[in-house]
Design an enzyme around this catalytic site. Structure first.
Site, PDB file in Angstrom:
ATOM      1  N   SER A  57     -20.336  -0.245  46.846  1.00 29.55           N
ATOM      2  CA  SER A  57     -21.110  -0.591  48.036  1.00 29.55           C
ATOM      3  C   SER A  57     -21.951   0.616  48.401  1.00 29.55           C
ATOM      4  O   SER A  57     -21.563   1.756  48.123  1.00 29.55           O
ATOM      5  CB  SER A  57     -20.175  -0.934  49.191  1.00 29.55           C
ATOM      6  N   TYR A  86     -12.919   0.961  54.980  1.00 23.86           N
ATOM      7  CA  TYR A  86     -13.541   0.220  53.872  1.00 23.86           C
ATOM      8  C   TYR A  86     -14.418   1.157  53.050  1.00 23.86           C
ATOM      9  O   TYR A  86     -14.348   1.180  51.809  1.00 23.86           O
ATOM     10  CB  TYR A  86     -14.374  -0.939  54.411  1.00 23.86           C
TER      11      TYR A  86
END
Length: 289
Positions: free
Chosen positions: A134, A147
């Site tokens: 990501s 995260y």
């Protein structure tokens, strides 16, 4: 014709990568916790698709799925570690249990599957490991730090694998998507930390609100992301990193500029921490030169 092994292939980017690979004429081993959902979502018919159950936190199941893939298709050419989910909340708001569960899937699950597939790739002396990271694993802000930490770990693992496997004919890439119009911001994929702290209302709290507002309106097209990963698999010299989306490119370039600026300001202090070279000894009186 390539053989793909994809985790988390029942929805989101995993599903779109599987669809794009099948459309390109490749064979796909689509793994998911919900195999019925994966079968309904993927094209029916033909002998190029094998759907298998896989909970990536289960090491034995990962090994069994990899073995079944080789039994069916004879090889694995592209491993896509895609399975994962997010947690929204400030670092302090995220409990130990929430953080560990996230890492179990996003990091240790990725390692389980990678260890299960690598013996096949090494025996072939060919293949491509594609880890879906990501942009949040390269540049992180308030509201999704745990995260982001899991995706920072994926970045580090990918860099190490790249160094370890390049001499064995195996390419390794971490894909860094920005925001794509999948269900990632839905409750099934983005969990909320169970605790909220008022002091973080303007930082992590504002980010939670932003997630809700952008859900369903993300600029990234997941089908095009799937096609981009298939194009990546065809590259003669694949990159270590592949950002996807203009927002990803913008955040990466902004962080690189910020880091370069801080290094410029703090270089003198950074360089001051080394041992100083020993001073030359003074000549001894009456001694020989």
């Amino acid at each position: 014709m390539m053989v793909w092994f994809i985790t988390g292939a029942s929805r989101g980017l995993g599903l779109e990568i599987a669809r794009a690979a099948l459309a390109a004429g490749d064979r796909v081993v689509a793994t998911a916790r919900d195999v019925d959902l994966a079968r309904r979502a993927l094209p029916a018919g033909g002998d190029g698709l094998l759907v298998l159950p896989l909970e990536v936190t289960d090491q034995a199941q990962a090994r069994a799925a990899a073995a079944r893939a080789v039994e069916e298709f004879g090889r694995i050419d592209v491993l896509v570690n895609n399975a994962g989910y997010g947690v929204a909340g400030a670092v302090e708001e995220t409990s130990d249990e929430e953080a560990r569960a996230l890492f179990d899937t996003n990091v240790f699950g990725l390692l389980n599957v990678t260890r299960a597939v690598l013996p096949t790739l090494r025996a072939q002396r060919s293949g491509h490991v594609v880890n879906i990271g990501s942009v949040g694993g390269f540049s992180q802000g308030a509201g999704s730090g745990i995260y982001g930490a899991s995706k920072f770990a994926v970045e580090g693992i990918t860099e190490a694998l790249h160094a370890e496997l390049s001499g064995l004919g195996i390419a390794v890439t971490v894909v860094e998507p920005g925001q794509f119009r999948t269900d990632f911001l839905d409750p099934a994929s983005l969990r909320q930390a169970g605790r909220t702290i008022a002091d973080y209302a303007d930082s992590a709290g504002a980010r939670r609100t932003q997630f809700a507002e952008v859900n369903g309106r993300q600029l990234g097209d997941p089908a095009k992301a799937g096609q981009a990963v298939v194009a990546l698999s065809r590259a003669e010299h694949p990159p270590l990193r592949l950002p996807l989306g203009q927002d990803s490119l913008d955040r990466i370039e902004a962080k690189l500029a910020h880091v370069a600026g801080e290094i410029g300001v703090w270089r003198e202090l950074a360089e001051s921490t080394g041992h100083q070279p020993a001073a030359a000894s003074a000549p001894v009186a009456g001694g020989r030169s």
